[in-house]
Design a protein around this motif. Sequence first.
Motif, mmCIF file in Angstrom:
data_model
loop_
_atom_site.group_PDB
_atom_site.id
_atom_site.type_symbol
_atom_site.label_atom_id
_atom_site.label_comp_id
_atom_site.label_asym_id
_atom_site.label_seq_id
_atom_site.Cartn_x
_atom_site.Cartn_y
_atom_site.Cartn_z
ATOM 1 N N ASP A 14 0.929 -1.496 -0.089
ATOM 2 C CA ASP A 14 0.052 0.042 -0.113
ATOM 3 C C ASP A 14 0.890 1.133 -0.010
ATOM 4 O OD1 ASP A 14 -2.273 -1.450 0.231
ATOM 5 O OD2 ASP A 14 -2.352 -1.716 2.097
ATOM 6 N N THR A 15 2.159 1.053 0.179
ATOM 7 C CA THR A 15 2.911 2.340 0.196
ATOM 8 C C THR A 15 4.094 2.204 -0.920
ATOM 9 O OG1 THR A 15 4.126 1.112 1.854
ATOM 10 C CG2 THR A 15 2.630 2.923 2.417
ATOM 11 N N GLU A 16 3.908 1.605 -2.080
ATOM 12 C CA GLU A 16 4.547 1.485 -3.193
ATOM 13 C C GLU A 16 4.671 2.904 -4.001
ATOM 14 O OE1 GLU A 16 3.763 -3.146 -4.281
ATOM 15 O OE2 GLU A 16 2.556 -1.546 -5.289
ATOM 16 N N ASN A 17 6.066 3.044 -4.730
ATOM 17 C CA ASN A 17 6.277 4.404 -5.251
ATOM 18 C C ASN A 17 6.350 5.657 -4.530
ATOM 19 O OD1 ASN A 17 6.588 2.631 -7.922
ATOM 20 N ND2 ASN A 17 4.228 2.467 -7.621
ATOM 21 N N ASN A 18 6.825 5.358 -3.332
ATOM 22 C CA ASN A 18 6.673 6.439 -2.566
ATOM 23 C C ASN A 18 7.996 7.512 -2.609
ATOM 24 O OD1 ASN A 18 8.827 5.265 -1.034
ATOM 25 N ND2 ASN A 18 7.703 3.926 0.073
ATOM 26 N N SER A 19 8.164 8.182 -1.948
ATOM 27 C CA SER A 19 9.099 9.302 -1.955
ATOM 28 C C SER A 19 10.688 8.762 -1.806
ATOM 29 C CB SER A 19 8.847 10.430 -1.006
ATOM 30 O OG SER A 19 9.187 9.867 0.320
ATOM 31 N N GLU A 20 10.781 7.645 -1.411
ATOM 32 C CA GLU A 20 12.058 7.126 -1.121
ATOM 33 C C GLU A 20 12.480 6.158 -2.435
ATOM 34 O OE1 GLU A 20 14.453 4.425 2.158
ATOM 35 O OE2 GLU A 20 12.619 5.610 2.733
ATOM 36 N N SER A 21 11.314 6.014 -3.290
ATOM 37 C CA SER A 21 11.686 5.276 -4.434
ATOM 38 C C SER A 21 12.133 5.634 -5.423
ATOM 39 C CB SER A 21 10.275 4.319 -4.607
ATOM 40 O OG SER A 21 10.409 3.457 -5.919
ATOM 41 N N ILE A 22 13.335 5.321 -6.125
ATOM 42 C CA ILE A 22 13.954 5.911 -7.155
ATOM 43 C C ILE A 22 13.687 4.962 -8.420
ATOM 44 C CG2 ILE A 22 16.263 6.070 -8.635
ATOM 45 C CD1 ILE A 22 17.509 6.694 -5.818
ATOM 46 N N PHE A 23 13.585 3.655 -8.282
ATOM 47 C CA PHE A 23 12.994 2.735 -9.218
ATOM 48 C C PHE A 23 12.643 1.289 -8.594
ATOM 49 C CE2 PHE A 23 13.357 -0.758 -12.298
ATOM 50 C CZ PHE A 23 12.564 -0.358 -13.237
ATOM 51 N N GLU A 24 11.343 0.888 -8.751
ATOM 52 C CA GLU A 24 10.916 -0.349 -8.501
ATOM 53 C C GLU A 24 9.996 -0.933 -9.659
ATOM 54 O OE1 GLU A 24 6.947 0.565 -5.551
ATOM 55 O OE2 GLU A 24 8.742 1.824 -5.190
ATOM 56 N N ILE A 25 10.293 -2.426 -9.515
ATOM 57 C CA ILE A 25 9.529 -3.226 -10.584
ATOM 58 C C ILE A 25 7.960 -3.242 -10.040
ATOM 59 C CG2 ILE A 25 9.441 -5.434 -11.601
ATOM 60 C CD1 ILE A 25 12.356 -5.887 -11.118
ATOM 61 N N GLN A 26 7.162 -3.035 -10.876
ATOM 62 C CA GLN A 26 5.684 -2.971 -10.649
ATOM 63 C C GLN A 26 5.031 -4.315 -10.663
ATOM 64 O OE1 GLN A 26 4.406 0.375 -9.927
ATOM 65 N NE2 GLN A 26 6.563 0.404 -9.965
ATOM 66 N N ASN A 27 4.932 -4.850 -9.648
ATOM 67 C CA ASN A 27 4.411 -6.473 -9.568
ATOM 68 C C ASN A 27 2.886 -6.607 -9.195
ATOM 69 O OD1 ASN A 27 7.080 -7.630 -9.724
ATOM 70 N ND2 ASN A 27 7.611 -7.187 -7.624
ATOM 71 N N SER A 28 2.468 -7.500 -9.408
ATOM 72 C CA SER A 28 1.449 -7.774 -9.252
ATOM 73 C C SER A 28 0.838 -9.341 -8.447
ATOM 74 C CB SER A 28 0.391 -7.769 -10.714
ATOM 75 O OG SER A 28 -1.019 -8.377 -10.537
ATOM 76 N N ASP A 29 0.014 -9.424 -7.923
ATOM 77 C CA ASP A 29 -0.418 -10.616 -7.189
ATOM 78 C C ASP A 29 -1.541 -11.315 -8.045
ATOM 79 O OD1 ASP A 29 -2.895 -9.200 -6.867
ATOM 80 O OD2 ASP A 29 -2.789 -9.423 -4.675
ATOM 81 N N GLU A 30 -1.632 -10.978 -9.326
ATOM 82 C CA GLU A 30 -2.571 -11.640 -10.522
ATOM 83 C C GLU A 30 -1.970 -12.862 -11.148
ATOM 84 O OE1 GLU A 30 -4.273 -8.577 -12.651
ATOM 85 O OE2 GLU A 30 -5.036 -7.445 -10.959
ATOM 86 N N SER A 31 -0.810 -13.231 -10.808
ATOM 87 C CA SER A 31 -0.287 -14.138 -11.659
ATOM 88 C C SER A 31 -0.546 -15.454 -11.327
ATOM 89 C CB SER A 31 1.503 -13.949 -11.092
ATOM 90 O OG SER A 31 2.120 -12.723 -11.537
ATOM 91 N N PRO A 32 -0.236 -16.267 -12.319
ATOM 92 C CA PRO A 32 -0.952 -17.643 -12.083
ATOM 93 C C PRO A 32 -0.405 -18.374 -10.798
ATOM 94 C CG PRO A 32 0.511 -17.773 -14.001
ATOM 95 C CD PRO A 32 0.328 -16.322 -13.631
#
Length: 523
Positions: free
Chosen positions: A256-274
Amino acid sequence: MNKQFKTIISTAILSTTVLIGPSCNESYLDLGDQNKLTAEIAWGTQAGVEKGLTGAYHPLYNSFYTHFNAFLCSGQSDEFTSASPDAELRNFIQMAYSNYDHRWNINSYNYLYQAVFRANQVIVHADEVEWNSETAKSNVVGQARALRGMHYYYLTMLYKKTPLVDWISSPSDQPEESTFDQNCKFIEEDLKYAASVLPESFDEVGRVNKYFAIAFLGKLYMNSGNYAAAKDCFKQIIDSRKYTLVANYRDNFLPDTENNSESIFEIQNSDESPNKFGSYWGFGNDGADINFGQWRERFMSAGPMGYGDYIVADWTIDLYKDEMDKNGGYDVRLRDNIVYPELFTDFPGQSLYKGDYTSWSPSWLDHIWCRKYATDAYLDSKAAQNPNGINTRILRYADVLLSYAECLVKTGAPLTDAAKYIDMVRERVNLYPLAESVHKDCFNDKKSFMRRLQKEREKELMFEYDRFFDLRRWGLGTDAEFTEYVKSYSDKHKRNFVNGREWLPIPQTEVNNNPNLTQNESY
């Protein structure tokens, strides 16, 4: 959890598949040169190259970036040991290396080159089409070269002398071996170009930008011994004022706190994978379902949610317990990073997996388990066995601050200057500034301060894709005193480390198939 970028990738991959498929008419029977036809359709326009760039992002969901990076950059360091029932895997984690083609090793190597191949397609074909503006072209090529720079950074920092391929390769190619210095120069050129043309940010979350390139350039310089150049890179990021530390340390590893002010780069994951065994490989054309989640929790966490192959080394607990915070409690990063037998007494009221665990489980034996990136904060233990959709933070501001502090020390700045940036990270978790702490003697000399800085870096960045490189940079395998220091607390290094194993073995299949490639020393 922002899944916009994941959706764009899925749609574009499907669009590209439709685009390059055969048309349904009588000419279908006249095959002709299908390879040439496919290339002309897929890469013959600006739109085709832009779709190719989307394909160049897709390797962020292959098995290197979903979990092998953790297995190699952390698992092969002093942070982990193993009691896995898989003997070959256990030997690999313990640095015994009975099989240089172990699946963790050879698949990491191959998937990184697969990622390089996709970036090369964009870079090469971009010069063959007309663009509506030079800015549009440089944005596309800049992103591809930034991604290629990151892929080669990991190849080089893991394997030392991997071949440089800047063309669209074929299976029969046998590229020349490149030295570590040659690789670093190549990566430098890619990242410097990307930093010069990319914007500070994109509207689309998940794209690499100017500061991604500058941060990786700083890490490249630091890990190749050029601390002065690294310092300048990290200073650019600090002076930009684009990033700040978040108040709560664990917010860097929650959904719930992804891509926040500390993040320079993160991989955008999902829990919808098989949720299928084997889907963690991440590529449909490799016989697996398409994957958009991370799988490190399955291998690094305690059961029933994890397989338990990786066990956290005992010394990590003492690392955090070498001081108390301002309220007389333990460093909260101990709680947030590790599951250990005293967790529930050291931090009263703790529970895991929505209250499924409020005390130590006998099934965990007396082992220590990785908590960072675990889903225990928002799922119960049954749901946690699904793919993990928490974004993977590749670059964050705390790393920049600690790296800058190290560069200041290495370039002769006053120790008090470096301490300012370490204290920013310590303050976040309610610890005293170094000069007021039980470690204030670290200011007595540069060597003592560096040893303190090394511990501060590990407290903050434990299990975050740097430790294998950090140990080598600090002298593992090249400095006898530091090597003996690591062996004094890391049993697997004491038993199995010899000079040269600060690098991984190049997969033997690669060496056998390419006469221009030689195995790393000590293997």
